[in-house]
Write an enzyme that holds these catalytic residues in place. Structure first.
Site, short mmCIF file in Angstrom:
data_model
loop_
_atom_site.label_atom_id
_atom_site.label_comp_id
_atom_site.label_asym_id
_atom_site.label_seq_id
_atom_site.Cartn_x
_atom_site.Cartn_y
_atom_site.Cartn_z
N GLY A 160 0.85 -1.05 -0.11
CA GLY A 160 -0.09 0.14 0.20
C GLY A 160 0.86 1.43 0.08
O GLY A 160 2.06 1.24 0.32
N THR A 207 -1.62 -2.61 7.68
CA THR A 207 -1.32 -2.00 6.60
C THR A 207 -1.94 -0.66 6.58
O THR A 207 -1.45 0.46 6.15
CB THR A 207 -1.46 -2.79 5.18
OG1 THR A 207 -0.50 -3.90 5.23
CG2 THR A 207 -1.06 -1.97 4.11
N HIS A 210 -1.05 1.63 9.32
CA HIS A 210 0.28 2.35 8.80
C HIS A 210 0.16 3.43 7.70
O HIS A 210 0.71 4.41 7.92
CB HIS A 210 1.21 1.36 8.22
CG HIS A 210 2.58 1.76 7.82
ND1 HIS A 210 3.62 1.53 8.69
CD2 HIS A 210 2.91 2.33 6.57
CE1 HIS A 210 4.77 1.99 7.81
NE2 HIS A 210 4.41 2.48 6.76
N GLU A 211 -0.67 3.16 6.78
CA GLU A 211 -0.65 4.09 5.67
C GLU A 211 -1.57 5.39 5.97
O GLU A 211 -1.32 6.51 5.65
CB GLU A 211 -1.39 3.36 4.26
CG GLU A 211 -0.42 2.30 3.77
CD GLU A 211 0.93 2.72 3.66
OE1 GLU A 211 1.20 3.87 3.48
OE2 GLU A 211 1.76 1.73 3.28
N HIS A 214 0.50 7.72 7.61
CA HIS A 214 1.43 8.62 6.61
C HIS A 214 0.27 9.71 6.31
O HIS A 214 0.67 10.77 6.13
CB HIS A 214 1.76 7.81 5.39
CG HIS A 214 2.87 7.01 5.82
ND1 HIS A 214 4.12 7.54 6.44
CD2 HIS A 214 3.26 5.71 5.24
CE1 HIS A 214 5.10 6.51 6.51
NE2 HIS A 214 4.41 5.38 5.83
N ASP A 231 12.16 11.29 13.08
CA ASP A 231 10.67 11.00 12.70
C ASP A 231 9.91 12.06 13.06
O ASP A 231 8.66 12.44 13.12
CB ASP A 231 10.16 9.60 12.97
CG ASP A 231 9.85 9.62 14.56
OD1 ASP A 231 10.29 10.21 15.20
OD2 ASP A 231 9.22 8.51 14.75
N THR A 236 9.57 8.55 20.11
CA THR A 236 9.76 7.00 19.55
C THR A 236 11.32 7.21 19.50
O THR A 236 12.03 8.08 19.03
CB THR A 236 9.40 7.14 17.95
OG1 THR A 236 9.97 8.36 17.48
CG2 THR A 236 7.48 7.14 18.33
#
Length: 740
Positions: A160, A207, A210-211, A214, A231, A236
């Site tokens: 993806g 997935t 995660h995408e 973004h 990041d 983190t």
């Protein structure tokens, strides 16, 4: 879970103890601000672009898979996932409920009931990531109102991808993605929802998590670079790279990696958290960025209205901008959105808010049926903009019961057409049209801007500390220009901009300037017709300043020249100077010219040559030659002559299709010409399209290559008493002498 990457900025490495201290600070933040925030809801539509398989088979995934995916998203983003118990204790205090939820759209763009799933037979079975424009053109709902998730069969090992938001947040400015037609998330069908038969690791729907991370502004936790790369979330830990599998005790960069983070590449079964910083970053984007903040008030979140006597304007058929004329026959499409039959209705036509005509008809429209209503021909005033409005005024002898769809407007820019050359110096009244892509008030205005004289005027986009229409394209449009009478064409203009740093940060505000071309009087400005695009610091023409920028001389301006010969022959070319509001500083534009570029018909030049080893022990030399069409005729054939070591050979290249202003790289194997020792090369273009090139000055390139297969042994010492060394220069101008 792959994402195209751009240049990253390297930050100063932080030590582990400093990172631990940041965790303590985050915990203090949580204790101080632990109250619940407003839950932000996002309407989602899934576009299933399939290969014709039955529903539930192959890329035409089942509804249950999509519902399962939405459940997973809500659990992951609300930290209600069952595997929160797998979060290591050292990370548990910074694992956050993002208070973001996803809702399958309840209304489609017309306001009709929907389940939030659209199924389309694709124009191809498999899509590559670089075919996103084609994929998203298969099915489109307005990105201002919906998060569009595309499910299809992606080529290769791609799971993806997503488009970053437009934002001034650190780490996003380098992405430079502000394209509405490709804004969304794309998923390979095998990785939607729970799927234990992927052929790789098991899918648990992460997935999409995660995408969408973004899409909401999160970077990979290893900063797309490793130790020392950021990041932009201090809770983190740094990571040396991405993680695969489920290495729970993985340690890099002097700290334990947070492989459980959704923004790593870990197997789905091992992902289980976003952090506090990631939460705030996502919510900041969602509450501020274009095509994000509007989702929070989208009608897609609401149950559709169903009532009697509901006639709506579905679309404006005519006039449209691409008509390119002032004599038009207005037409609109109406639809019965109500629950009862409609047997009579009245529709008004307004031009610039003045009623021009009322159409009364007695026709039966059953629920869902449509009809075209035509009005009498009219002549619009071509020199001004015209707002066309269609409005339902009466249904079945009474007022319409749903006013939300009773009216549609279309603002048409002036239709006047001028022959090239076109010139605008902005010294008088603004002879152009201004509009934002959202229809809001434009920030372009005429203002004083010193250039060669102190009383000079220019077009100014006032973006200094401007919060209205953040990230929105603001169009400054020329008249339609007729380019049929010339052989070549160019655009030139001057612009001035001083970048501004964000307070207490190393990032600049992301103001942008673009130049786009339309060939249909301004109806469409496609991404492939973007000729110029710069943002933030790369837009700089003057030193950075924290104040509102005002140019005070010619040195603060840059001149831009753009080849637009590929548009020659078009009668309705419109140029858009587009400002993108990043809230940083003012942009000035002046002396806009569109006209003849006075190019030669055949002028093909050698712009650069690369992959040449100056000194090599091998004779294999496969060079890359960059050629550029500086003329106005399209180049399909080129003859190249290579002269080397008193040998000459010609190479013919066909099917180039190189348009004016375009460049291409061709591979040229010159290894057969090389011999041991010094080699002198001269490469020259001798003909184009069977004709002699008309500009010889850029037709050739010369260079020297040394092939030296001699060997020596370590340790090596040279006292230069004897000439054992070979002296050589690639341009033939050797500056070394034996020293005595």
């Amino acid at each position: 879970m792959q994402l195209p990457q751009n240049q990253n900025r390297k930050e100063t490495p932080e030590q582990f103890e400093k990172w631990i201290q940041s965790k303590r600070e985050e915990r203090k933040f949580l204790r101080a601000f632990g109250t619940q925030q407003t839950v932000l809801k996002i309407p989602v539509v899934f576009h299933v672009i399939h290969d014709g398989s039955p529903v539930g088979s192959g890329s035409n995934i089942s509804e249950s898979h999509i519902i399962d995916q939405v459940r997973i998203l809500n659990e992951d983003f609300r930290r209600m996932n069952a595997d929160t118990t797998e979060t290591p204790s050292m990370f548990s205090n910074i694992a956050a409920d993002s208070e973001i939820e996803f809702v399958l759209a309840k209304q489609d763009p017309e306001g009709l009931a929907t389940d939030g799933i659209v199924r389309i037979l694709g124009s191809q079975d498999v899509y590559r990531p670089d075919q996103e424009v084609r994929l998203m053109a298969e099915s489109y709902w307005p990105h201002d109102d919906y998060l569009n998730i595309y499910v299809t069969d992606l080529s290769g090992a791609n799971l993806g991808y997503a488009q970053f938001p437009f934002s001034n947040l650190s780490g996003i400015a380098t992405e430079l993605e502000n394209y509405s037609r490709t804004d969304g998330v794309v998923l390979d069908y095998k990785w939607v929802g729970t799927n234990l038969s992927t052929g790789s690791f098991d899918s648990y729907g992460r997935t999409a998590t995660h995408e969408i991370g973004h899409w909401l502004g999160l970077r990979h936790i290893w900063g797309d670079g490793g130790c020392g790369f950021d990041d932009y979330c201090n809770d983190t830990p740094e990571a040396g790279g991405s993680s695969t599998g489920c290495s729970t005790n993985k340690t890099t960069c002097e700290s334990q990696d947070m492989i459980q983070n959704y923004m790593d590449y870990t197997d789905d079964v091992c992902m289980n958290l976003f952090t506090v910083c990631q939460k705030e970053r996502m919510r900041t984007v969602l509450e501020n960025s274009p095509r994000r903040v509007s989702l929070l008030t989208s009608h897609g979140l609401l149950e559709p209205i169903q009532t009697v006597n509901d006639l709506g304007i579905r679309s404006i058929v005519s006039p449209i901008q691409s008509d390119c004329m002032d004599d038009v026959t207005p037409r609109t499409e109406i639809r019965n959105y109500g629950t009862n039959s409609i047997t009579s209705y009245e529709v008004l036509l307004k031009v610039n808010n003045v009623v021009i005509e009322t159409i009364s008809e007695s026709n039966t429209l059953e629920p869902g049926q449509t009809r075209i209503v035509s009005f009498s021909p009219i002549t619009l005033e071509a020199q001004i903009s015209n707002e066309i409005t269609f409005e339902v005024s009466q249904v079945n002898g009474t007022s319409d019961q749903n006013s939300l769809n009773d009216q549609k407007n279309r603002l048409l820019s002036p239709f006047n057409i001028v022959e090239a050359p076109y010139y605008e110096n902005f010294e008088s009244n603004m002879d152009y049209f201004r509009i934002t892509e959202t229809g809001e008030e434009s920030q372009w205005e005429i203002a004083a801007a010193s250039y060669t004289t102190t009383d000079n005027q220019a077009a100014k986009a006032g973006f200094y500390e401007q919060t209205k229409n953040f990230g929105v394209r603001d169009f400054l449009l020329t008249s339609s220009i007729d380019l049929t009478g010339i052989n070549s064409a160019r655009i030139t203009f001057n612009y001035a901009y001083a970048p501004r740093l964000q307070e207490n940060q190393s990032d600049y505000f992301l103001d942008g300037l673009m130049v786009l071309i339309s060939t249909d009087c301004g109806e469409t400005y496609s991404d492939e017709n973007i000729l110029f695009e710069r943002y933030g610091y790369s837009l700089k023409t003057a030193n950075e300043t924290s104040s509102s920028f005002f140019p005070i001389g010619k040195s603060m301006w840059d001149e831009i020249s753009l080849n637009i010969t590929r548009f020659v022959g078009q009668p309705n070319v419109q140029v858009a100077i587009v400002g993108v509001n990043g809230g940083g500083n003012n942009i000035y534009v002046d002396d806009l010219f569109v006209g003849n570029a006075n190019l030669k018909e055949y002028d093909l030049g050698i712009k650069d040559i690369s992959n040449i080893s100056v000194v090599s022990c091998e004779q294999n030399t496969n060079s890359s030659l960059e050629i550029r069409n500086y003329g106005y005729a399209t180049i399909d054939e080129m003859t190249l002559q290579v002269n080397a070591n008193e040998e000459t050979q010609e190479f013919i290249f066909n099917n180039l299709g190189l348009r004016s202003g375009e460049s291409d790289n061709i591979s040229l194997d010159i290894s057969e010409f090389t011999v041991d020792g010094s080699n002198q090369f001269d490469i020259q273009i001798t003909s184009v399209n069977g004709e002699q090139d008309q500009q010889a000055i850029n037709n050739s390139v010369s260079f020297d290559v040394l092939i030296d297969q001699s060997e020596d042994y370590f340790p090596l010492k040279e006292d230069f008493l004897y000439p054992k060394w070979t002296t050589f220069s690639p341009d033939g101008t050797n500056q070394f002498d034996n020293m005595t």
